[in-house]
Design a protein around this motif. Structure first.
Motif, PDB file in Angstrom:
ATOM      1  N   THR A   1       0.844  -1.192   0.000  1.00  0.00           N
ATOM      2  CA  THR A   1       0.000   0.000   0.000  1.00  0.00           C
ATOM      3  C   THR A   1       0.880   1.243   0.000  1.00  0.00           C
ATOM      4  O   THR A   1       1.747   1.388   0.863  1.00  0.00           O
ATOM      5  CB  THR A   1      -0.876   0.054   1.282  1.00  0.00           C
ATOM      6  N   VAL A   2       0.650   2.098  -0.960  1.00  0.00           N
ATOM      7  CA  VAL A   2       1.420   3.340  -1.051  1.00  0.00           C
ATOM      8  C   VAL A   2       0.766   4.402  -0.156  1.00  0.00           C
ATOM      9  O   VAL A   2      -0.447   4.604  -0.188  1.00  0.00           O
ATOM     10  CB  VAL A   2       1.501   3.807  -2.526  1.00  0.00           C
ATOM     11  N   ASP A   3       1.596   5.054   0.662  1.00  0.00           N
ATOM     12  CA  ASP A   3       1.068   6.063   1.590  1.00  0.00           C
ATOM     13  C   ASP A   3       1.137   7.476   1.027  1.00  0.00           C
ATOM     14  O   ASP A   3       0.394   8.357   1.453  1.00  0.00           O
ATOM     15  CB  ASP A   3       1.887   6.046   2.890  1.00  0.00           C
ATOM     16  N   LEU A   4       2.065   7.673   0.102  1.00  0.00           N
ATOM     17  CA  LEU A   4       2.322   9.044  -0.343  1.00  0.00           C
ATOM     18  C   LEU A   4       2.990   8.993  -1.715  1.00  0.00           C
ATOM     19  O   LEU A   4       3.799   8.104  -1.985  1.00  0.00           O
ATOM     20  CB  LEU A   4       3.291   9.691   0.670  1.00  0.00           C
ATOM     21  N   VAL A   5       2.646   9.967  -2.571  1.00  0.00           N
ATOM     22  CA  VAL A   5       3.304  10.075  -3.879  1.00  0.00           C
ATOM     23  C   VAL A   5       4.077  11.398  -3.924  1.00  0.00           C
ATOM     24  O   VAL A   5       3.540  12.452  -3.555  1.00  0.00           O
ATOM     25  CB  VAL A   5       2.264  10.009  -5.026  1.00  0.00           C
TER      26      VAL A   5
ATOM     27  N   LEU B   1       7.650  12.375   8.977  1.00  0.00           N
ATOM     28  CA  LEU B   1       8.786  12.680   8.098  1.00  0.00           C
ATOM     29  C   LEU B   1       8.809  14.170   7.798  1.00  0.00           C
ATOM     30  O   LEU B   1       7.763  14.797   7.629  1.00  0.00           O
ATOM     31  CB  LEU B   1       8.668  11.920   6.775  1.00  0.00           C
ATOM     32  N   ARG B   2      10.021  14.691   7.690  1.00  0.00           N
ATOM     33  CA  ARG B   2      10.192  16.090   7.256  1.00  0.00           C
ATOM     34  C   ARG B   2      10.577  16.064   5.787  1.00  0.00           C
ATOM     35  O   ARG B   2      11.616  15.518   5.410  1.00  0.00           O
ATOM     36  CB  ARG B   2      11.341  16.726   8.030  1.00  0.00           C
ATOM     37  N   ILE B   3       9.710  16.663   4.967  1.00  0.00           N
ATOM     38  CA  ILE B   3       9.907  16.597   3.508  1.00  0.00           C
ATOM     39  C   ILE B   3      10.069  18.016   2.969  1.00  0.00           C
ATOM     40  O   ILE B   3       9.200  18.868   3.179  1.00  0.00           O
ATOM     41  CB  ILE B   3       8.704  15.909   2.834  1.00  0.00           C
ATOM     42  N   GLY B   4      11.195  18.252   2.302  1.00  0.00           N
ATOM     43  CA  GLY B   4      11.445  19.576   1.734  1.00  0.00           C
ATOM     44  C   GLY B   4      11.452  19.511   0.223  1.00  0.00           C
ATOM     45  O   GLY B   4      11.682  18.454  -0.372  1.00  0.00           O
ATOM     46  N   GLY B   5      11.211  20.645  -0.398  1.00  0.00           N
ATOM     47  CA  GLY B   5      11.276  20.684  -1.858  1.00  0.00           C
ATOM     48  C   GLY B   5      11.687  22.071  -2.299  1.00  0.00           C
ATOM     49  O   GLY B   5      11.410  23.067  -1.617  1.00  0.00           O
ATOM     50  N   ILE B   6      12.397  22.137  -3.427  1.00  0.00           N
ATOM     51  CA  ILE B   6      12.777  23.434  -3.993  1.00  0.00           C
ATOM     52  C   ILE B   6      12.598  23.344  -5.507  1.00  0.00           C
ATOM     53  O   ILE B   6      13.057  22.395  -6.136  1.00  0.00           O
ATOM     54  CB  ILE B   6      14.193  23.857  -3.519  1.00  0.00           C
ATOM     55  N   SER B   7      11.858  24.301  -6.056  1.00  0.00           N
ATOM     56  CA  SER B   7      11.413  24.209  -7.452  1.00  0.00           C
ATOM     57  C   SER B   7      12.405  24.839  -8.416  1.00  0.00           C
ATOM     58  O   SER B   7      13.283  25.603  -8.022  1.00  0.00           O
ATOM     59  CB  SER B   7      10.064  24.922  -7.604  1.00  0.00           C
TER      60      SER B   7
ATOM     61  N   SER C   1       0.972  11.012  12.618  1.00  0.00           N
ATOM     62  CA  SER C   1      -0.344  11.003  11.980  1.00  0.00           C
ATOM     63  C   SER C   1      -0.168  11.151  10.471  1.00  0.00           C
ATOM     64  O   SER C   1       0.740  11.825  10.006  1.00  0.00           O
ATOM     65  CB  SER C   1      -1.204  12.143  12.507  1.00  0.00           C
ATOM     66  N   ARG C   2      -1.029  10.507   9.718  1.00  0.00           N
ATOM     67  CA  ARG C   2      -0.892  10.549   8.262  1.00  0.00           C
ATOM     68  C   ARG C   2      -1.641  11.747   7.687  1.00  0.00           C
ATOM     69  O   ARG C   2      -2.533  11.609   6.852  1.00  0.00           O
ATOM     70  CB  ARG C   2      -1.396   9.241   7.656  1.00  0.00           C
ATOM     71  N   THR C   3      -1.286  12.921   8.214  1.00  0.00           N
ATOM     72  CA  THR C   3      -1.883  14.138   7.668  1.00  0.00           C
ATOM     73  C   THR C   3      -0.750  15.076   7.278  1.00  0.00           C
ATOM     74  O   THR C   3       0.351  14.988   7.832  1.00  0.00           O
ATOM     75  CB  THR C   3      -2.772  14.854   8.710  1.00  0.00           C
ATOM     76  N   LEU C   4      -1.036  15.968   6.358  1.00  0.00           N
ATOM     77  CA  LEU C   4      -0.018  16.923   5.924  1.00  0.00           C
ATOM     78  C   LEU C   4       0.012  18.086   6.906  1.00  0.00           C
ATOM     79  O   LEU C   4      -1.019  18.693   7.202  1.00  0.00           O
ATOM     80  CB  LEU C   4      -0.355  17.406   4.508  1.00  0.00           C
TER      81      LEU C   4
ATOM     82  N   LEU D   1      -1.966  21.670  10.976  1.00  0.00           N
ATOM     83  CA  LEU D   1      -2.546  20.870   9.898  1.00  0.00           C
ATOM     84  C   LEU D   1      -2.726  21.769   8.661  1.00  0.00           C
ATOM     85  O   LEU D   1      -3.299  22.855   8.765  1.00  0.00           O
ATOM     86  CB  LEU D   1      -3.907  20.342  10.353  1.00  0.00           C
ATOM     87  N   VAL D   2      -2.210  21.318   7.515  1.00  0.00           N
ATOM     88  CA  VAL D   2      -2.441  22.090   6.292  1.00  0.00           C
ATOM     89  C   VAL D   2      -3.933  21.971   5.974  1.00  0.00           C
ATOM     90  O   VAL D   2      -4.436  20.853   5.801  1.00  0.00           O
ATOM     91  CB  VAL D   2      -1.597  21.531   5.108  1.00  0.00           C
ATOM     92  N   PRO D   3      -4.661  23.095   5.946  1.00  0.00           N
ATOM     93  CA  PRO D   3      -6.101  22.971   5.760  1.00  0.00           C
ATOM     94  C   PRO D   3      -6.448  22.394   4.392  1.00  0.00           C
ATOM     95  O   PRO D   3      -5.740  22.658   3.412  1.00  0.00           O
ATOM     96  CB  PRO D   3      -6.611  24.412   5.878  1.00  0.00           C
ATOM     97  N   SER D   4      -7.509  21.593   4.331  1.00  0.00           N
ATOM     98  CA  SER D   4      -7.965  21.075   3.029  1.00  0.00           C
ATOM     99  C   SER D   4      -8.853  22.126   2.393  1.00  0.00           C
ATOM    100  O   SER D   4     -10.072  21.994   2.369  1.00  0.00           O
ATOM    101  CB  SER D   4      -8.762  19.776   3.217  1.00  0.00           C
TER     102      SER D   4
END
Ligand code: 5GP
Ligand code: MN
Length: 440
Positions: free
Chosen positions: A30-34, A118-124, A278-281, A335-338
């Motif tokens: 089962t994939v949790d995140l893409v 997890l701490r996930i970073g990104g730079i575009s 928790s599996r929330t962003l 929590l990042v609001p939906s």
């Protein structure tokens, strides 16, 4: 945690999700995140194609619009960063990140978020020397210069990333995402293999010019456990050894095409220090502090009045008090609001209030975020200062066409490529020139 990491999507979102689902079934997992490493192409309708820099033959709508309108829903929480083929008008309305569709979150010019501990970073973006120091000045209507400079990485975002603490008490960055590779990362992998499959990288390799120099210092500073990239359309692994126990595992993925290694499943577990599984962003509190403290450098001018310090200067130390302040600004709820909604100009699939793409709309998600954090909302600022910004005496330092940036070496490489490869995907093979000139 099972994460599907994806290279360049180029509008093929349906295909990407189908392939992930198929592999998920085959492996009974089962994939949790893409996680997607750019060239995503969030084209909401055909008018957004006016804001994407691609050769004519690639100007296609793709399938993203069905996710935007709600006809389809992303089957996994999907995070992505921007590459060099994007609906840049839409992405620049979310400079600090936000939902581009239900369940699909753009990380903005740069950001750090948390998911499942997890701490996930990104730079575009990709690198172009002459644009790196500029502010985020681009606005609609784009011209031949701004439609390209809009996706060039700025020093501000690298500087912001460099402000993340890396002492022994800080929580490490688990995953970093970038479209462009960090400069010289190939030296930590099998260069011989790389040059065998991509012989036209040779001159860049020889000149230490393969990859983005703004990302290079982030590796020894952040020492992320994983770094994923795309853009060069080849699967490539490298390992950076920081010390005996700490390494960064680099993995670049290919482009979404049949039988190409464009995605992979990775298992990443949170380290002990982390608490929230928790599996929330979630927003990352340290990142919020950094955004706030460096807001003074955020500019919508081409030549910002306040200069970004050299990126290796670590100046913005985050204190407990700072963290407390942002937490309370967010009512202790990170929590990042939906809060995705279709918004102007494409407020519904039938309604486009700016078909020519000449107006700059604030995205309600960005407005809400900036109000909370008390930082600059670029679109509001642009619309405020619309008249003051037209300066007929301004000298345009953009080089305009990327054709003008071709070096002799590139000409040779293009010839080689034309004779060596079938050129099914590489733009170079069709005479399209990559946008990495002028940085040497
Ligand atoms: P995109 O899909 O972003 O238009 O283009 C990526 C293509 O350009 C890939 O095929 C990649 O091999 C080539 N490319 C991108 N950046 C560089 C670079 O810095 N040097 C060389 N030699 N090729 C590049
Ligand atoms: Mn690319």
């Amino acid at each position: 945690m099972k994460i599907a990491v994806v290279g360049c999507v180029h509008g093929e979102l349906d295909k990407v999700y189908q392939d992930i689902q198929q592999k998920e079934k085959a492996e009974n997992t089962t994939v949790d995140l893409v996680l997607i490493c750019g060239d995503f192409q969030t084209i909401r309708n055909k008018n957004d194609l006016k804001c994407m820099a691609v050769p004519q033959k690639y100007l296609s709508l793709g399938t993203f619009h069905e996710y935007y309108s709600g006809k389809r829903k992303a089957p996994y929480l999907t995070l992505f960063i921007g590459g060099n083929h994007e609906a840049s008008n839409y992405l620049s309305s979310l400079p600090y990140g936000g939902w581009v569709a239900d369940n699909i979150y753009y990380l903005g010019y740069a950001s750090v978020v948390q998911f499942g501990g997890l701490r996930i970073g990104g730079i575009s973006g990709i690198f172009k020397k002459f644009d790196a120091e500029q502010g985020h000045f681009e606005r609609l209507p784009f011209d031949r210069g701004s439609i390209r400079s809009v996706y060039h990485t700025r020093t501000l975002e690298a500087y912001r990333m460099m402000q993340i603490a890396n002492d022994k008490n800080s929580q490490p960055i688990d995953i970093m995402l970038s479209h462009d590779w960090p400069l010289n990362i190939h030296t930590c992998g099998n260069v011989g293999y790389l040059l065998k499959v991509k012989p036209f990288f040779r001159s860049d390799v020889q000149n230490n010019a393969l990859g983005n120099p703004l990302f290079e210092p982030l590796i020894p500073h952040l020492k992320p456990r994983h770094w994923f990239s795309a853009h060069l359309h080849v699967r490539f692994q490298a390992t950076v050894h920081h010390d005996e126990t700490t390494t960064t595992n680099f993995l670049a993925l290919d482009k979404c095409l049949p039988r190409r290694p464009y995605f992979e499943f990775i298992d990443v577990s949170p380290t002990d220090k982390q608490i929230d599984e928790s599996r929330t962003l979630q927003y990352d509190p340290e990142w919020l502090v950094i955004l706030k403290k460096t807001n003074k450098y955020m500019s919508i001018e081409k030549f910002p009045k306040v200069k970004v310090p050299q990126i290796w200067i670590i100046a913005e130390e985050t204190t407990e008090q700072d963290l407390e302040t942002v937490r309370s600004q967010f009512n202790n709820d990170l929590l990042v609001p939906s809060n995705f909604s279709m918004s102007e100009p494409v407020s519904s699939i039938e309604l486009d209030s700016d078909p020519e793409r000449v107006r700059n709309f604030s995205n309600p998600q960005t407005v809400a975020f900036c109000e909370k954090l008390q930082i600059l909302e670029p679109m509001t600022e642009m619309n405020k200062g619309l008249l003051q910004h037209t300066n007929p005496d301004e000298i345009d330092l953009d080089d305009g066409d990327w054709e003008e940036g071709i070096t002799e070496n590139d000409q040779v490489d293009i010839k080689k490529l034309k004779s060596n490869e079938t050129g099914e995907d590489d733009d170079l093979a069709t005479g399209f020139v990559i946008d990495t000139q002028g940085r040497k």
